[in-house]
Enzyme design. Sequence first.
Site: not given
Length: 377
Positions: A278, A280
Site C-alpha cells: 500500500t 501512503f
Amino acid sequence: MTIEELRKKIDAIDDKLSALYMQRMEVCKEIGREKAKKDLPVNVSQRENAVLARITKNADEDKIIYLKQLYDNIFSQSKSYQNSIRDLSSPSVDKIRAVLTEERSSFPIGATVACQGVEGAFSGVAAKKLFEITDITYFKTFEGVFNAVEKGLCDYGVLPIENSSAGSVLPVYDLMKQHNFYIVKSIRVPVRHSLVAKDPKAKITKVYSHEQALAQCAEYIKKLGATPVPVENTAMAAKMVAESDEKGIAAICNKDCAKLYSLTVVENDVQDSGFNFTRFICISNKLRIFKGADKISVMTALEHKVGSLNTLLSRFYTQGLNLTKLESRPVGSGDFEFMFYFDFEGDVESRGLLNLLADLENSSDKFVFLGSYKEKM
C-alpha cells in the site's frame, strides 16, 4: 510502383516536412520572444481554430481528422517551445518559487502525526517508518485526518492512497478535492494480512476488516466460506472482535494487532497476492519541498471535449516527463466533469516543468498543485 519506390517518395516528402517544421519552429520562437516582451499569453485558441479551419478547408474528407490531430500536436509543441524561452507565472508556481529560494532541509526525524483508525492500523505502521520519533493521534475517519492537519492540530497526516492489488483508495481521492494540504513524502509499505480471532478453533462465519483489506483477501474469504463485513479500519476490526462476545467472528489485520488486542493468529499471509503493498502519502498544511524531492502530484479539471486528455498528455511527453499514475474522479457537479490526478517524475526546479505547471493552472479553473516530494520504498 513497388513498396520500396513508394518509401523513397515518402523519404523525399519527409525531408521537406522536417525542413519546413524547423522553419516553423524558428518563427514560433520569434513570436514567443515578442509575446514575452509584451507579456502576452502563449495560448491563443482563436488563432489555432483559424489555422485549423484554413488548412482543412480543401482537405480530403477521409484525411481531415488526421490533419487535425497532426496540427493539435504541432500547436502543443509550438507552445511548449515558446514557454521554454520565458518564465511563466501562476499562483501555485509563484508559491513554489518562493519556497525554492529558501534553503531546503531534510525530511524531519520526528513529528506529531494524524492517522485514521486505532493503534495497530497500517497507517500507524507507515507513520513509524516515515518518522523515527512519532506522536500519533488516531482519528475515526480519513476526513478527521485531513481536518487535523488543515487546522494545525498535527504537523503531518499519513493516509493510504492506493494498493497494488485493490487499486486506489477512492474516499481519500474524493477528500483531496475538499481540503487544503500538500504532499511532502510518500512511502510504499508491504502489506501482510493475518486472520485473527478469539477462538481459533471455532468455525468462522464473519470476517471484519477495511474494505480494501477485504478486497485484497477476497479469494481467501470465499474459500473460508465466511461473510466479509467492512469496517472503517483493519485495527478497528481487531478491536471490535476482541471486545465482542459474538461467536465465529474474525478480523483481517496486521499480525501485530493480535498481540495488541489479545487475539490469536489463525493464519498469516492471507492476502490473495504475494506482491501486496500500500502506498501512503504524508501531508502537511504548508508547502514544504524537502531535499531529494523528485516526484510531483497535481490535479486538474479538463474541458469535456474530444481530445482534451490527449492534448494534456502530449504536453508531459514534450517535456520528457514520466507519468507514474493517472486517476480520474467525478467533480460531483452532475455535468460529467472529471478531476484528473497526475503523479509524475521530475525536478520541480526545472524551468520547463514550472512553466508547464503555470500553463496548466492558467488554462484551468480547477487546478491544484499537490506537492513535490520523495517516495520512500
